[in-house]
Design an enzyme around this catalytic site. Structure first.
Site, PDB file in Angstrom:
ATOM      1  N   SER A  31       3.836  15.811  16.310  1.00  0.00           N
ATOM      2  CA  SER A  31       3.478  14.410  16.031  1.00  0.00           C
ATOM      3  C   SER A  31       3.508  14.131  14.539  1.00  0.00           C
ATOM      4  O   SER A  31       2.886  14.841  13.752  1.00  0.00           O
ATOM      5  CB  SER A  31       2.059  14.112  16.535  1.00  0.00           C
ATOM      6  OG  SER A  31       2.003  14.243  17.923  1.00  0.00           O
ATOM      7  N   HIS A  62       7.525  11.191  19.751  1.00  0.00           N
ATOM      8  CA  HIS A  62       8.343  12.385  20.014  1.00  0.00           C
ATOM      9  C   HIS A  62       9.705  11.934  20.542  1.00  0.00           C
ATOM     10  O   HIS A  62       9.823  11.490  21.684  1.00  0.00           O
ATOM     11  CB  HIS A  62       7.652  13.308  21.031  1.00  0.00           C
ATOM     12  CG  HIS A  62       6.465  14.019  20.454  1.00  0.00           C
ATOM     13  ND1 HIS A  62       6.472  15.352  20.144  1.00  0.00           N
ATOM     14  CD2 HIS A  62       5.251  13.556  20.097  1.00  0.00           C
ATOM     15  CE1 HIS A  62       5.293  15.694  19.638  1.00  0.00           C
ATOM     16  NE2 HIS A  62       4.530  14.626  19.600  1.00  0.00           N
ATOM     17  N   HIS A  84       4.417  19.202  25.810  1.00  0.00           N
ATOM     18  CA  HIS A  84       3.028  19.670  25.774  1.00  0.00           C
ATOM     19  C   HIS A  84       2.565  19.987  27.193  1.00  0.00           C
ATOM     20  O   HIS A  84       2.982  19.333  28.148  1.00  0.00           O
ATOM     21  CB  HIS A  84       2.096  18.579  25.238  1.00  0.00           C
ATOM     22  CG  HIS A  84       2.473  18.043  23.895  1.00  0.00           C
ATOM     23  ND1 HIS A  84       3.460  17.109  23.727  1.00  0.00           N
ATOM     24  CD2 HIS A  84       1.993  18.304  22.661  1.00  0.00           C
ATOM     25  CE1 HIS A  84       3.578  16.816  22.440  1.00  0.00           C
ATOM     26  NE2 HIS A  84       2.704  17.534  21.764  1.00  0.00           N
ATOM     27  N   TYR A  86      -0.277  19.216  28.331  1.00  0.00           N
ATOM     28  CA  TYR A  86      -1.065  18.094  28.861  1.00  0.00           C
ATOM     29  C   TYR A  86      -0.196  17.017  29.510  1.00  0.00           C
ATOM     30  O   TYR A  86      -0.689  16.160  30.242  1.00  0.00           O
ATOM     31  CB  TYR A  86      -1.985  17.489  27.790  1.00  0.00           C
ATOM     32  CG  TYR A  86      -1.288  16.834  26.615  1.00  0.00           C
ATOM     33  CD1 TYR A  86      -0.592  15.631  26.761  1.00  0.00           C
ATOM     34  CD2 TYR A  86      -1.344  17.402  25.353  1.00  0.00           C
ATOM     35  CE1 TYR A  86       0.047  15.034  25.691  1.00  0.00           C
ATOM     36  CE2 TYR A  86      -0.712  16.814  24.277  1.00  0.00           C
ATOM     37  CZ  TYR A  86      -0.025  15.624  24.452  1.00  0.00           C
ATOM     38  OH  TYR A  86       0.611  15.036  23.391  1.00  0.00           O
ATOM     39  N   GLU A  87       1.112  17.052  29.251  1.00  0.00           N
ATOM     40  CA  GLU A  87       2.005  16.113  29.945  1.00  0.00           C
ATOM     41  C   GLU A  87       2.214  16.543  31.398  1.00  0.00           C
ATOM     42  O   GLU A  87       2.848  15.834  32.176  1.00  0.00           O
ATOM     43  CB  GLU A  87       3.363  16.057  29.240  1.00  0.00           C
ATOM     44  CG  GLU A  87       3.316  15.440  27.844  1.00  0.00           C
ATOM     45  CD  GLU A  87       4.647  15.574  27.128  1.00  0.00           C
ATOM     46  OE1 GLU A  87       5.556  14.785  27.421  1.00  0.00           O
ATOM     47  OE2 GLU A  87       4.780  16.487  26.278  1.00  0.00           O
ATOM     48  N   MET A 212      -3.487  20.517  20.305  1.00  0.00           N
ATOM     49  CA  MET A 212      -3.170  20.586  21.735  1.00  0.00           C
ATOM     50  C   MET A 212      -1.802  21.217  21.990  1.00  0.00           C
ATOM     51  O   MET A 212      -1.208  21.000  23.053  1.00  0.00           O
ATOM     52  CB  MET A 212      -3.168  19.171  22.326  1.00  0.00           C
ATOM     53  CG  MET A 212      -4.432  18.375  22.075  1.00  0.00           C
ATOM     54  SD  MET A 212      -4.251  16.677  22.677  1.00  0.00           S
ATOM     55  CE  MET A 212      -5.692  15.892  21.937  1.00  0.00           C
ATOM     56  N   SER A 213      -1.281  21.986  21.049  1.00  0.00           N
ATOM     57  CA  SER A 213       0.105  22.464  21.211  1.00  0.00           C
ATOM     58  C   SER A 213       0.315  23.798  20.500  1.00  0.00           C
ATOM     59  O   SER A 213      -0.636  24.491  20.150  1.00  0.00           O
ATOM     60  CB  SER A 213       1.067  21.412  20.625  1.00  0.00           C
ATOM     61  OG  SER A 213       0.957  21.380  19.219  1.00  0.00           O
ATOM     62  N   ASN A 236      -6.696  14.117  10.824  1.00  0.00           N
ATOM     63  CA  ASN A 236      -8.022  13.500  10.964  1.00  0.00           C
ATOM     64  C   ASN A 236      -9.074  14.592  10.875  1.00  0.00           C
ATOM     65  O   ASN A 236      -8.767  15.760  11.091  1.00  0.00           O
ATOM     66  CB  ASN A 236      -8.130  12.791  12.333  1.00  0.00           C
ATOM     67  CG  ASN A 236      -7.792  13.726  13.488  1.00  0.00           C
ATOM     68  OD1 ASN A 236      -6.616  13.982  13.767  1.00  0.00           O
ATOM     69  ND2 ASN A 236      -8.809  14.261  14.129  1.00  0.00           N
ATOM     70  N   HIS A 248      -4.725   8.308  18.493  1.00  0.00           N
ATOM     71  CA  HIS A 248      -3.365   8.773  18.200  1.00  0.00           C
ATOM     72  C   HIS A 248      -2.777   7.950  17.059  1.00  0.00           C
ATOM     73  O   HIS A 248      -1.976   8.459  16.268  1.00  0.00           O
ATOM     74  CB  HIS A 248      -2.493   8.681  19.455  1.00  0.00           C
ATOM     75  CG  HIS A 248      -1.153   9.353  19.324  1.00  0.00           C
ATOM     76  ND1 HIS A 248      -1.011  10.675  18.947  1.00  0.00           N
ATOM     77  CD2 HIS A 248       0.110   8.892  19.500  1.00  0.00           C
ATOM     78  CE1 HIS A 248       0.281  10.989  18.905  1.00  0.00           C
ATOM     79  NE2 HIS A 248       0.977   9.922  19.233  1.00  0.00           N
TER      80      HIS A 248
HETATM   81  N1  HPA Z   1      -7.804  17.236  18.179  1.00  0.00           N
HETATM   82  C1  HPA Z   1      -6.783  17.737  18.907  1.00  0.00           C
HETATM   83  N2  HPA Z   1      -5.521  17.501  18.623  1.00  0.00           N
HETATM   84  C2  HPA Z   1      -5.253  16.753  17.550  1.00  0.00           C
HETATM   85  C3  HPA Z   1      -6.262  16.198  16.759  1.00  0.00           C
HETATM   86  C4  HPA Z   1      -7.614  16.460  17.091  1.00  0.00           C
HETATM   87  O1  HPA Z   1      -8.570  16.008  16.428  1.00  0.00           O
HETATM   88  N3  HPA Z   1      -5.663  15.494  15.762  1.00  0.00           N
HETATM   89  C5  HPA Z   1      -4.314  15.622  15.973  1.00  0.00           C
HETATM   90  N4  HPA Z   1      -4.061  16.377  17.052  1.00  0.00           N
END
Ligand code: HPA
Length: 273
Positions: A31, A62, A84, A86-87, A212-213, A236, A248
């Protein structure tokens, strides 16, 4: 040959027919990292949908295409957009492109992602090189019968990230006076962002960043004997650190703010390999 390895060979063959050279370096853009495409000269673009056996990523930001080309003298194969878990993809589908890269003869894999900063001394926009990881997804792409052609049943993971590549990243950081952080990346499965308690948990376990990846690809690449480097953009502060919701959009906005120094850093680094 298993059905999986046959699929890998077919995909590699389809790419060989489109690309007249063998890249040394493969990259996966997470991302916010698609700015790196601008580093590629003479690009050859192949949408994932045109490669037999490849799934197509569904996440905004993506793009879903391979880009082959050169960065200076270096020949590269770049996945613009990743898959990912999660998809809903199986970990073996998520790592399929890494297997294809290996089948093409690619030796070095550079993985990028967006992550939340768990380490409170980090700031949004910081670049963190992953030095080690915690796989907390509860899943592993090597589950199931081992495919001996792809790698050993019990791969060593004492050095999942290549020491020489990490030194090159440190050298690029020095040359450009572009500071980078180093730390441990924890994978939680998503797609919801974590709770504050989960972030306190991973901090206690030694994580500096959460995402998450990436870890499935690191595992598959190590299994296949590739050298791996992984870089996270701290888009973040992780949940519970600041009193504000995570989104996101914030992930993409922060990545957009830092894209130019990131692009330069990666351009320098890839040519040093
Ligand atoms: N957590 C999980 N995945 C992420 C985050 C987060 O705070 N920021 C960007 N990808």
């Amino acid at each position: 040959m298993s059905e999986y390895t046959e699929r890998i060979q077919k995909a590699a063959q389809a790419l060989r027919e489109r690309v007249p050279f063998i890249p040394k370096v493969g990259m996966v853009l997470g991302s916010g990292w698609n700015i790196l495409i601008e580093n590629i000269e003479n690009p050859i673009r192949v949408p994932y949908g045109e490669v037999p056996g490849m799934k197509v990523s569904t996440v905004p930001g993506h793009a879903g295409e391979w880009v082959f080309g050169t960065i200076g003298e270096q020949k590269v194969a770049v996945m613009n957009g990743r898959l990912h878990m999660y998809e809903g993809w199986d970990p073996k589908d998520v790592t399929f492109p890494v297997r294809v890269m290996k089948a093409l003869g690619i030796e070095v894999l550079i993985l990028t992602n967006a992550a939340g900063a768990v380490n409170k001394s980090f700031q949004p926009g910081d670049l963190m090189m992953i030095t080690d990881h915690l796989n907390l997804a509860g899943r592993n792409p090597l589950w199931g019968p081992n495919e001996d052609e792809l790698g050993p049943r019990f791969p060593d993971m004492s050095h999942p990230y290549d020491g020489e590549l990490m030194n090159l990243a440190r050298e690029a950081s020095r040359q450009l006076s572009f500071p980078i952080r180093e730390g441990v990346y924890a994978l939680l499965p998503g797609p919801c962002f974590e709770t504050p308690a989960e972030i306190r948990m991973v901090r206690t376990l030694g994580a500096d960043a959460v995402g998450m990846s990436t870890i499935p690809e690191v595992i598959a690449a190590n299994h296949g004997g590739m050298r791996v480097l992984a870089l996270s953009c701290m888009t973040n502060m992780a949940a519970g650190i600041l009193d504000q919701p995570l989104s996101h959009q914030e992930v993409l906005d922060t990545a957009n703010r830092v894209k130019e120094p990131y692009r330069l850093f990666m351009k320098t680094l890839v040519q040093m390999i």
